[in-house]
Design an enzyme around this catalytic site. Sequence first.
Site, PDB file in Angstrom:
ATOM      1  N   THR A  13      -0.453 -35.448   8.532  1.00 20.95           N
ATOM      2  CA  THR A  13      -1.139 -35.623   7.251  1.00 20.95           C
ATOM      3  C   THR A  13      -1.276 -37.110   6.927  1.00 20.95           C
ATOM      4  OG1 THR A  13       0.874 -35.556   5.863  1.00 20.95           O
ATOM      5  CG2 THR A  13      -0.154 -33.444   6.451  1.00 20.95           C
ATOM      6  N   SER A  15      -3.558 -39.309   7.990  1.00 23.32           N
ATOM      7  CA  SER A  15      -3.552 -39.956   9.309  1.00 23.32           C
ATOM      8  C   SER A  15      -4.852 -40.649   9.684  1.00 23.32           C
ATOM      9  CB  SER A  15      -3.201 -38.910  10.378  1.00 23.32           C
ATOM     10  OG  SER A  15      -3.914 -37.707  10.187  1.00 23.32           O
ATOM     11  N   THR A  16      -5.612 -41.085   8.691  1.00 28.40           N
ATOM     12  CA  THR A  16      -6.834 -41.815   9.004  1.00 28.40           C
ATOM     13  C   THR A  16      -6.585 -43.307   9.202  1.00 28.40           C
ATOM     14  OG1 THR A  16      -7.370 -42.074   6.652  1.00 28.40           O
ATOM     15  CG2 THR A  16      -8.306 -40.160   7.785  1.00 28.40           C
ATOM     16  N   GLY A  18      -3.094 -46.574   9.315  1.00 26.71           N
ATOM     17  CA  GLY A  18      -1.694 -46.931   9.180  1.00 26.71           C
ATOM     18  C   GLY A  18      -0.741 -46.138  10.052  1.00 26.71           C
ATOM     19  N   ILE A  19       0.423 -45.830   9.500  1.00 27.08           N
ATOM     20  CA  ILE A  19       1.465 -45.133  10.249  1.00 27.08           C
ATOM     21  C   ILE A  19       0.980 -43.769  10.716  1.00 27.08           C
ATOM     22  CG2 ILE A  19       3.736 -44.032  10.048  1.00 27.08           C
ATOM     23  CD1 ILE A  19       4.561 -46.379   8.229  1.00 27.08           C
ATOM     24  N   GLY A  20       0.300 -43.034   9.859  1.00 23.74           N
ATOM     25  CA  GLY A  20      -0.178 -41.709  10.227  1.00 23.74           C
ATOM     26  C   GLY A  20      -1.124 -41.745  11.409  1.00 23.74           C
ATOM     27  N   SER A 141      11.355 -43.311   3.823  1.00 23.35           N
ATOM     28  CA  SER A 141      11.311 -44.774   3.750  1.00 23.35           C
ATOM     29  C   SER A 141      12.714 -45.298   3.490  1.00 23.35           C
ATOM     30  CB  SER A 141      10.387 -45.221   2.615  1.00 23.35           C
ATOM     31  OG  SER A 141      10.523 -46.596   2.345  1.00 23.35           O
ATOM     32  N   TYR A 154       8.313 -44.497  -6.764  1.00 21.10           N
ATOM     33  CA  TYR A 154       8.068 -44.293  -5.329  1.00 21.10           C
ATOM     34  C   TYR A 154       9.371 -43.983  -4.603  1.00 21.10           C
ATOM     35  CZ  TYR A 154       7.151 -45.651  -0.453  1.00 21.10           C
ATOM     36  OH  TYR A 154       7.059 -45.679   0.927  1.00 21.10           O
TER      37      TYR A 154
END
Length: 264
Positions: A13, A15-16, A18-20, A141, A154
């Site tokens: 999820t 995932s377009t 960065g980390i994803g 995180s 956050y």
Amino acid sequence: MQINLSGKHAIITGSTAGIGFAIAQGLASAGADVVVTGRTQARVDEAIAALKKDAPNAKVEGVAADLGTAEGCQTLIAQQPSADILINNVGIFAPQDFFDVDDATWQQFFDINVMSAVRLSRHYAQGMRERDWGRIQFISSESGINIPSEMVHYGMTKSALLSISRGLAKVLSGTQVTVNAILPGPTRSEGVLNMIGDMAEKEGISQQEVEARFVKENRPSSIIQRLATPEEVANMSVYAASPQASATSGAALRVEGGIVDTLT
């Protein structure tokens, strides 16, 4: 060690970018069929094209949905009813003074960062349990342990993911379904780079200077003394998704550069 995820169906999820995106890239390179998700079809299509360029033989699909809502999660489930690997990565962050964070913002962070993972894990874990194999990951995180004063709202969501991950691992005790949390530190993701770019432009200095100052001032306990790359975080995720990680469950796997200054 050769990680082979051929025949495994993975949903990542958020995932377009960065980390994803890096996790999707890593899983695809290991042979998994991957499903990327994003809020808009345009971003999903761009991610699919980039993944296929990097791994031409990979099977890559995409779903556009707002996973911060129950309806969005149901859209994903309807289009992708089953998964062997679920990476709960979608999330938002934004520094804001505690006294300025209103109820709606608290709820927004909880819905996107926490409830998306709850809803999807609740569905996909049942199929994994029936097939007696699966991998579920919650991208938490180091802020879930070291709650940042500038992002209490956050940090709260990332602490919640640690609790859910550990609890779900216990629910699935005795099966070949593992559940783990991944704990990145400050990472050169799209959101972080945008924030650093804005700061650099405002102050008239380079992004490199802002990055170095950010680590020194905000994460002084960092051992690597730099931001991690999305690929470095993805490496941990790909390993945890592998058959080789079969004895790792209920863990909080750190890839935060040594910021958390505790032994356990």
